[in-house]
Design an enzyme around this catalytic site. Structure first.
Site, PDB file in Angstrom:
ATOM      1  N   GLU A 216     -85.399 -43.102  25.572  1.00 32.01           N
ATOM      2  CA  GLU A 216     -85.223 -43.710  24.443  1.00 32.01           C
ATOM      3  C   GLU A 216     -84.411 -44.948  24.641  1.00 32.01           C
ATOM      4  O   GLU A 216     -84.850 -45.893  23.655  1.00 32.01           O
ATOM      5  CB  GLU A 216     -84.668 -42.524  23.397  1.00 32.01           C
ATOM      6  CG  GLU A 216     -84.444 -43.048  22.160  1.00 32.01           C
ATOM      7  CD  GLU A 216     -83.973 -42.079  21.174  1.00 32.01           C
ATOM      8  OE1 GLU A 216     -83.677 -40.921  21.449  1.00 32.01           O
ATOM      9  OE2 GLU A 216     -83.353 -42.374  20.095  1.00 32.01           O
TER      10      GLU A 216
ATOM     11  N   GLU B  25     -78.791 -35.450  11.095  1.00 36.29           N
ATOM     12  CA  GLU B  25     -79.768 -36.192  10.827  1.00 36.29           C
ATOM     13  C   GLU B  25     -80.736 -35.756   9.759  1.00 36.29           C
ATOM     14  O   GLU B  25     -82.111 -35.790   9.996  1.00 36.29           O
ATOM     15  CB  GLU B  25     -80.451 -36.671  12.082  1.00 36.29           C
ATOM     16  CG  GLU B  25     -79.351 -37.439  13.017  1.00 36.29           C
ATOM     17  CD  GLU B  25     -80.152 -38.226  14.374  1.00 36.29           C
ATOM     18  OE1 GLU B  25     -81.070 -37.418  14.842  1.00 36.29           O
ATOM     19  OE2 GLU B  25     -79.404 -39.022  14.706  1.00 36.29           O
TER      20      GLU B  25
ATOM     21  N   ASP C 127     -75.132 -40.724  21.757  1.00 40.47           N
ATOM     22  CA  ASP C 127     -76.339 -40.383  21.950  1.00 40.47           C
ATOM     23  C   ASP C 127     -77.219 -40.784  23.039  1.00 40.47           C
ATOM     24  O   ASP C 127     -78.018 -41.906  22.729  1.00 40.47           O
ATOM     25  CB  ASP C 127     -77.093 -40.759  20.502  1.00 40.47           C
ATOM     26  CG  ASP C 127     -78.435 -40.185  20.222  1.00 40.47           C
ATOM     27  OD1 ASP C 127     -78.956 -39.286  20.995  1.00 40.47           O
ATOM     28  OD2 ASP C 127     -79.133 -40.667  19.496  1.00 40.47           O
TER      29      ASP C 127
HETATM   30  C1  GCV Z   1     -85.084 -35.779  17.793  1.00 40.46           C
HETATM   31  C2  GCV Z   1     -81.149 -39.428  18.453  1.00 40.46           C
HETATM   32  C3  GCV Z   1     -82.855 -39.897  18.499  1.00 40.46           C
HETATM   33  C4  GCV Z   1     -83.760 -38.911  17.323  1.00 40.46           C
HETATM   34  C5  GCV Z   1     -83.479 -37.289  18.026  1.00 40.46           C
HETATM   35  C6  GCV Z   1     -81.979 -37.184  17.868  1.00 40.46           C
HETATM   36  C7  GCV Z   1     -81.558 -35.790  18.161  1.00 40.46           C
HETATM   37  O1  GCV Z   1     -80.928 -39.662  17.217  1.00 40.46           O
HETATM   38  O2  GCV Z   1     -83.063 -41.104  17.922  1.00 40.46           O
HETATM   39  O3  GCV Z   1     -85.090 -39.124  17.528  1.00 40.46           O
HETATM   40  O4  GCV Z   1     -84.076 -36.652  17.195  1.00 40.46           O
HETATM   41  O5  GCV Z   1     -81.217 -38.061  18.821  1.00 40.46           O
HETATM   42  O6  GCV Z   1     -81.282 -35.787  19.332  1.00 40.46           O
HETATM   43  O7  GCV Z   1     -81.812 -34.783  17.461  1.00 40.46           O
END
Ligand code: GCV
Length: 717
Positions: free
Chosen positions: A409, A307, A381
């Protein structure tokens, strides 16, 4: 008259603290409310004095906690004595700190550094309780265990409890930014008040550490995995040092996230190539500097090439090259690297669920001894439900730690009552069939690669500046359950929920049953109203607040819900069988066969592994797939309504303020469950073109209404 009333109020406030002081959740499960009646009679003479003969800050913390707990529960002070002078002494210590403990010759050998023994003993003809351990941390854990016994109204006159953690590292990952914004945080700001550190230590740091120690958490990563190199600068390290000092007595080490490009960003180098000697030297010097400031620093957590985060792939190096370079810098100081396997790339056409395994599995055995690969429970995720990650069991020569997400989340944020203990138990109890049938994910975590190798679990924290810590009363249960499962991954979610309820809400059996019933069904409810039958990642864009199954226009294919459900006129689901992405092949052959077969796949993963026609007959009900989806969405909403009714009936059973907060949050959850149900059905019906099964209402609004809902300011983004 007024004077008289004021005096009465004062008397009541002193005599009935639990009644006079509205509870707001700050005390968590460490409320230590007065013990009444027979139990008071039983406990009072059993806990009359505290014998502490030496030791450092951790034994002092254990003693202070016992004093606090006994004062709260029994109402009396716990005088400290140097010897067992009367019945009822509580003797705490290690053989090294306490001659009395040493003289007892207790069987501590199998308890390691952190285990403890609590025994009812007779010393010089006097009845006493001893809390003994090989190390001070064990004594602290034992003190919390004795207090828990009293909170749970267990007998304490014939104690013989021996316990030790099954995993060595039990850490919280805070996704906290330096500006105090918490990524995916729904409980206010970050607890770390950086601007006032190092000179001001908020007393909350100590209460936070107490809570963690009470459930065995022994490490805290202070900063977000989407890392900021600034934290590694001297001015910040002084602040980190202050936090480390506050946590140290509670057996908690601090860790930081390491931004892979830090040598460029704050080191003035031109590259962060892990095989470049100047880069390795920079990290070595940085590690030396950190340990000069914080001698018991735990190590680094790294999110690399994921990411948008920088990483070794930027220099055509492997994850092992990157992790090992950092590990070499930390090794002389005993530090470790937790290297995340959460990787996937937009330019990679491979099924996202396969990418981490593809990249990491071939690296098995190529990491240094002080590297742990940190793997999310599922391959996508933190979805409401995922099959366990195929990497568990597939890298037998690599220490592997579990990463759970405590913050919700993808599970309704703080306002949905969802107990995650059951979800984690499901993942931990999953049979990996590696190396053979019966080897669960929990077994994989517990089996150290060799005697010296680390084992561990990480939980993405749900803690913030909110008075109730976690954003809601019930999210405290997830913090609690995480700690308990990190201590013992074989622990049962229901037993954990029940002990949490008794300490947090009430010991009344009917109340405990009612709340346990709500909690135990809550995960299945959210799965039903958000992502039934193995669907996943249907949340709205960015903030993930609410439904967005129609989204299909985002730049990265795997950020679109449409990528995951693949609904079209013919059917729905992601074909990961041999005819599809063949993700099933990443599991052991027995599971590849089970997951890959429409006949054998567990129904909860049906659409995770298969793309099926709308009129496919679902095994358990005989309904068509379309009808079954609708039934499950409605079942989820009904489950929330049932939780509301259960909670309403508890009005007089728990304290007002917390009861009202939960009531209101359940009302929010009910509305949002309905929103999820209506929006999802409206969208999928626009694709399936099928009528709703009889007795199931049409969504009240047209699809465009749901599509237009804009929550751009949702928290945690
Ligand atoms: C910290 C998901 C979340 C992100 C997070 C990522 C990760 O994509 O939406 O906010 O980033 O996981 O675990 O690195």
């Amino acid at each position: 008259m007024v004077k008289w009333l004021v005096s009465l109020a004062l008397v009541l406030a002193i005599a009935l603290p639990g009644v006079a002081r509205a509870e707001d959740g700050y005390d968590l499960w460490l409320r230590y409310r007065p013990v009444e009646g027979e139990w008071h009679k039983a406990y009072d003479p059993a806990v009359t004095a505290l014998v502490v003969q030496g030791g450092g800050a951790t034994i002092a913390a254990a003693a202070a906690e016992l004093e606090r707990g006994v004062k709260g529960m029994l109402g009396h002070r716990l005088p400290r004595t140097g010897s067992v002078a009367a019945d009822g002494a509580v003797v705490i210590g290690t053989p090294a700190t306490s001659p009395i403990v040493a003289a007892l010759g207790l069987p501590l050998a199998g308890l390691g550094d952190e285990g403890y023994l609590i025994r009812s003993v007779t010393i010089d003809g006097r009845r006493a309780t001893v809390i003994a351990a090989n190390g001070e941390k064990g004594v602290l854990y034992g003190a919390f265990r004795l207090l828990k016994a009293m909170q749970l109204r267990e007998r304490i006159d014939a104690l013989d409890i021996a316990d030790a953690p099954k995993l060595k590292l039990r850490v919280l990952n805070h996704w906290d930014n330096l500006d105090r914004h918490v990524e995916r945080g729904y409980a206010g700001q970050s607890l770390w008040d950086w601007q006032k550190l190092p000179l001001h230590l908020d007393p909350r740091y100590t209460d936070y550490a107490r809570a963690n120690a009470s459930i065995g958490i022994n490490g805290v990563v202070l900063t977000n995995v989407n890392a900021n190199a600034e934290i590694l600068k001297p001015i910040w390290l002084e602040k980190v040092k202050a936090l480390a000092g506050a946590f140290r007595p509670y057996g908690i080490r601090v860790y930081l996230t390491a931004r892979f490009s830090a040598p460029i960003e704050i080191g003035g180098l031109k590259t962060a190539d892990p095989l470049d000697p100047a880069v390795a030297a920079w990290w070595k010097a940085k590690a030396d500097e950190i340990y000069r400031v914080i001698p018991d620093f735990g190590g680094f957590l790294v999110k690399a090439n994921s990411e948008g985060q920088p990483g070794p792939n930027d220099y055509h190096r492997t994850h092992a090259d990157g992790a090992n370079m950092l590990a070499d810098a930390l090794a002389p100081h005993g530090g470790i690297v937790m290297w995340r396997a959460f990787v996937y790339a937009a330019e990679n056409p491979e099924d996202r669920a396969k990418q981490a395994y593809t990249e990491f599995q071939p690296l098995d055995g190529r990491f240094r001894d002080n590297v742990m690969v940190q793997v999310k429970n599922g391959a996508i995720d933190f979805q409401p439900r995922e099959p366990f990650h195929p990497l568990f069991g597939a890298m037998p020569r690599t220490p592997m730690m579990m990463e759970f997400q405590i913050t919700k989340e993808y599970l309704g944020f703080a306002t949905h009552l969802v107990y995650l203990g059951t979800m984690w138990e499901e993942a931990l109890a999953a049979d990996t069939f590696r190396p053979a049938r019966g080897t669960t994910v929990a077994d994989v975590l517990e089996t150290a690669v060799d005697a010296a190798a680390p084992t561990g679990m990480a939980g993405v924290a749900n803690i913030g500046s909110d008075r109730n810590w976690s954003g809601s009363q019930f999210d405290q249960a997830n913090w609690y359950a995480y700690g308990r499962l990190a201590w013992n991954p074989q622990g049962g979610a229901e037993a954990i929920a029940r002990e949490w309820i008794r300490m947090t809400w009430s010991g009344d059996p009917a109340t405990v049953d009612a709340i346990a019933g709500m909690m135990m069904g809550s995960h299945e409810a959210v799965v039903d109203y958000m992502t039934p039958l193995g669907l996943a990642h249907l949340m709205a864009t960015g903030h993930h607040y609410g439904p967005g199954p129609w989204v299909s226009d985002l730049a990265r294919p795997e950020w679109n819900p449409a990528y995951y459900h693949k609904a079209d006129a013919a059917g729905i689901g992601f074909d990961r069988s041999r005819t599809g992405s063949n993700a099933v092949a990443q599991y052991a052959p027995e599971l590849a066969d089970r997951f890959g077969s429409v006949k054998k796949v567990p129904e909860e993963f049906l659409l995770w592994f298969h793309h099926l026609p709308w009129d496919f007959r679902v095994r358990s009900s005989g309904r068509t797939l379309w009808d079954e989806l609708v039934v499950r969405y409605d079942r989820g909403v009904a489950a929330v309504a049932a939780m509301q009714a259960r909670w309403a009936a508890l009005e007089s059973r728990v304290d007002r303020r917390r009861w009202e907060e939960v009531r209101d949050f359940l009302a929010i959850q009910r509305e949002e469950a309905q929103w999820w149900r209506d929006a999802s059905i409206a969208y999928f019906q626009s694709v399936s073109k099928r009528p709703l099964p009889e007795g199931h209402a049409a969504p009240p609004m047209p699809l465009d209404h749901y599509k237009a809902i804009d929550n751009r300011y949702a928290p945690g983004n």
